[in-house]
Design an enzyme around this catalytic site. Structure first.
Site, PDB file in Angstrom:
ATOM      1  N   HIS A  70       0.811  -1.213   0.000  1.00  0.00           N
ATOM      2  CA  HIS A  70       0.000   0.000   0.000  1.00  0.00           C
ATOM      3  C   HIS A  70       0.850   1.270   0.000  1.00  0.00           C
ATOM      4  O   HIS A  70       0.367   2.346  -0.280  1.00  0.00           O
ATOM      5  CB  HIS A  70      -1.002   0.003   1.160  1.00  0.00           C
ATOM      6  CG  HIS A  70      -0.419   0.273   2.499  1.00  0.00           C
ATOM      7  ND1 HIS A  70      -0.220  -0.688   3.441  1.00  0.00           N
ATOM      8  CD2 HIS A  70       0.030   1.416   3.065  1.00  0.00           C
ATOM      9  CE1 HIS A  70       0.298  -0.154   4.524  1.00  0.00           C
ATOM     10  NE2 HIS A  70       0.460   1.130   4.308  1.00  0.00           N
ATOM     11  N   ASP A 124       0.174  -7.678   1.763  1.00  0.00           N
ATOM     12  CA  ASP A 124       0.542  -6.265   1.708  1.00  0.00           C
ATOM     13  C   ASP A 124       2.055  -6.081   1.617  1.00  0.00           C
ATOM     14  O   ASP A 124       2.638  -5.240   2.294  1.00  0.00           O
ATOM     15  CB  ASP A 124      -0.007  -5.518   2.930  1.00  0.00           C
ATOM     16  CG  ASP A 124      -0.057  -4.006   2.705  1.00  0.00           C
ATOM     17  OD1 ASP A 124       0.173  -3.576   1.562  1.00  0.00           O
ATOM     18  OD2 ASP A 124      -0.301  -3.274   3.677  1.00  0.00           O
ATOM     19  N   GLY A 136       3.641   6.468   8.290  1.00  0.00           N
ATOM     20  CA  GLY A 136       4.966   6.754   7.769  1.00  0.00           C
ATOM     21  C   GLY A 136       5.939   5.631   8.078  1.00  0.00           C
ATOM     22  O   GLY A 136       6.975   5.506   7.438  1.00  0.00           O
ATOM     23  N   ASN A 137       5.607   4.806   9.077  1.00  0.00           N
ATOM     24  CA  ASN A 137       6.420   3.638   9.397  1.00  0.00           C
ATOM     25  C   ASN A 137       6.103   2.453   8.485  1.00  0.00           C
ATOM     26  O   ASN A 137       6.784   1.425   8.532  1.00  0.00           O
ATOM     27  CB  ASN A 137       6.200   3.188  10.846  1.00  0.00           C
ATOM     28  CG  ASN A 137       6.991   3.997  11.839  1.00  0.00           C
ATOM     29  OD1 ASN A 137       6.433   4.655  12.714  1.00  0.00           O
ATOM     30  ND2 ASN A 137       8.308   3.980  11.711  1.00  0.00           N
ATOM     31  N   SER A 138       5.074   2.578   7.659  1.00  0.00           N
ATOM     32  CA  SER A 138       4.650   1.465   6.814  1.00  0.00           C
ATOM     33  C   SER A 138       5.804   0.907   5.998  1.00  0.00           C
ATOM     34  O   SER A 138       6.521   1.628   5.322  1.00  0.00           O
ATOM     35  CB  SER A 138       3.556   1.921   5.853  1.00  0.00           C
ATOM     36  OG  SER A 138       2.368   2.147   6.537  1.00  0.00           O
ATOM     37  N   GLY A 196      -7.761 -27.069  -2.644  1.00  0.00           N
ATOM     38  CA  GLY A 196      -9.075 -27.230  -3.258  1.00  0.00           C
ATOM     39  C   GLY A 196     -10.149 -27.709  -2.306  1.00  0.00           C
ATOM     40  O   GLY A 196     -10.958 -28.579  -2.666  1.00  0.00           O
ATOM     41  N   VAL A 197     -10.185 -27.148  -1.083  1.00  0.00           N
ATOM     42  CA  VAL A 197     -11.239 -27.490  -0.128  1.00  0.00           C
ATOM     43  C   VAL A 197     -11.748 -26.212   0.541  1.00  0.00           C
ATOM     44  O   VAL A 197     -11.038 -25.210   0.597  1.00  0.00           O
ATOM     45  CB  VAL A 197     -10.741 -28.451   0.969  1.00  0.00           C
ATOM     46  CG1 VAL A 197     -10.406 -29.807   0.386  1.00  0.00           C
ATOM     47  CG2 VAL A 197      -9.553 -27.862   1.720  1.00  0.00           C
TER      48      VAL A 197
END
Length: 511
Positions: free
Chosen positions: A147, A177, A247-249, A305-306
């Site tokens: 992001h 992310d 801002g720490n992202s 596939g379950v």
């Protein structure tokens, strides 16, 4: 593909950690970092092969900060957005007549009005955003949050020594992310991933980044909790009270050995500021994603596939089980599990030699398993244990999100009626709370300047009919558009399902 359609809308919400020119929504959540200043031939802090040092209160974190900080970077992004230049009033507003006299748009002014484009005048503007990241190789690979860079036209990396370099996107993964970037450089100082499973509640951690655009900053705390989940299928967050803010992202969370054990992604906050509840995506998840992005430019997750659910105490008691371990199979559509003989009602208790604790544990293990290879699966059926072998498929292929399938017009579209659409799969339908046999087209993105956005369509909506005929592919929808145009119509009636509830919407089909 699994897009995070669900969102936190509560007063106390998960707040984004990236800094942008626009208000940050509660669904975003990221951190920022700084980067290389001095060259290095190896990670700034090599993994400690000896026993972990005793976790005691250190005299200072200064030595650790000095060693790892050159690999932490600030990420500056630039994107072009459209903003209305004047007020737009709802139908019936007492101000409509007054502002119409001054030339401002109102709902009764034609949608085709060249002055307003049906939405009011739009003016292109450049918006800047800030985030963090960290270098993981001497040749310039950088990890951050998806992001932080999503929708960016330009990405610039600022290193701790003040150097700036343009970055290209190698690959992204919306599910976790995570984004992998690359700058043209050599001999950069970098850091390595540690084993996040070794992190214990109470261990000291160090967070580095660029909070609130203030530049390089360090904060410390402890691991507050493990295995937190927010909104994603593959969530495995480390909770920490280290101070992290917008801002720490994308910034790193270090253990005391200088290894990255998490990527700072989100905070829980009533006001967008740190209150000591932050979340970092565990390095064992991130490392696997980064490896695949680096090798393939996209993720390649295993697919069993379950459809599964957690084994509750009541279910365990009703089946005569000794505990609630395992994942209960609720449905087995066509796929690898069905081919191997897995049945609805089975409880999967072991996968690839690992005991399964719950449904989330199974999802994580399947995702990290190699596709195309046989895996041993143990199920409990009618009180007896049965061993099966499953040849795993690829989840992205099953969901129609693999890159080699995205060009097929029958599966996805780049722009149809102002929307990016994808054929609805049983997996996506389940994530949206719909029946596995539901057919239609799921909305992936909506152009904010389109009629679809005007009419309230949004990511996660499902188009089941067009022109009162069922649509199962993008080509079906395009055929209905062509038929409507040939009949001289200016709009096309769509049936939209959101959360299972249907409604009709007429969208303009005029060029």
């Amino acid at each position: 593909m699994r897009t995070r359609f669900s969102q936190f809308l509560a007063t106390v919400s998960v707040a984004a950690l990236s800094l942008g020119a626009l208000p940050v929504t509660a669904q975003q959540a990221v951190t920022e970092t700084q980067a290389p200043a001095n060259s290095a031939d190896a990670p700034l802090v090599a993994p400690d092969t000896a026993a972990r040092r005793q976790q005691i209160m250190p005299d200072s974190f200064a030595d650790l900060v000095e060693k790892v900080s050159p690999a932490v970077v600030n990420i500056n992004t630039t994107s072009v957005i459209e903003q209305p230049t004047g007020p737009v009033f709802p139908e019936g507003s007492p101000f409509s007549d007054l502002f119409r006299e001054f030339g401002f748009p109102t709902p009764d002014q034609g949608q085709g009005d060249p002055r307003f484009g049906g939405r009011g005048q739009q003016q292109a503007q450049r918006a800047n955003a800030l985030g963090s990241g960290f270098v993981i190789s001497d040749d310039g690979y950088i990890v951050t949050n998806n992001h932080v860079i999503e929708g960016a036209d330009e990405i610039e990396i600022e290193f701790k020594d003040g150097a700036r370099r343009k970055a290209e996107v190698v690959g992204t993964d919306k599910q976790t992310d995570i984004a992998l970037l690359k700058v043209d450089a050599t001999d950069l100082p970098y850091v390595g991933f540690g084993n996040s499973d070794d992190a214990r509640v109470g261990d000291w951690v160090l967070a580095l980044g660029n909070p609130l655009g203030q530049g390089f900053s360090a904060s410390t705390g402890i691991v507050s909790a493990r295995g937190r989940a927010l909104t994603g299928t593959y969530d495995d967050f480390i909770q920490t009270d280290a101070s992290i803010n917008r801002g720490n992202s994308g910034g790193p969370l270090f253990n005391m050995d200088g290894e990255v054990i998490g990527v700072n992604t989100a905070i829980l906050s009533p006001n967008g500021g740190s209150i000591g509840i932050g979340f970092s995506m565990a390095s064992n998840v991130v490392g696997n994603v980064v490896q695949q992005l680096r090798e393939f430019g996209e993720t390649r997750r295993g697919w069993l596939g379950v459809k599964i659910q957690r084994v509750t105490p009541e279910i365990a008691e009703s089946l005569g089980l000794d505990n609630e371990n395992g994942a209960m199979v609720t449905d087995v559509p066509d796929g690898p599990a069905a081919d191997a003989g897995v049945k609805s009602g089975d409880v999967i208790v072991s996968f690839d030699g690992n005991d399964i604790t719950d449904d989330r544990d199974l999802v994580a293990r399947v995702a990290q398993a190699p596709i195309g290879e046989k895996v041993d699966v143990t199920v409990l059926r009618d009180g007896k244990s049965e061993d099966l072998q499953v040849t795993l498929g690829r989840r992205e292929t099953a969901e129609g999100t693999a890159s080699d399938e995205q060009s097929a017009p029958a599966e996805t579209s780049d722009d149809t009626l102002g929307m990016q659409l994808q054929t609805l799969t049983p997996e996506i339908a389940a994530e949206l709370g719909m029946s596995g046999d539901q057919q239609g087209l799921v909305v992936r993105e909506v152009d904010p300047s389109s009629d679809a956005a005007d009419k309230g369509l949004s990511q996660g909506d499902v188009i089941t009919e067009a022109g009162q005929q069922a649509v199962n592919s993008v080509s079906d929808l395009r055929d209905r558009i062509t038929e409507a145009k040939d009949a001289g119509r200016k709009s096309l009636l769509l049936m939209i399902r959101r959360g299972g509830e249907p409604r009709f919407v007429a969208l303009s089909i005029e060029d």
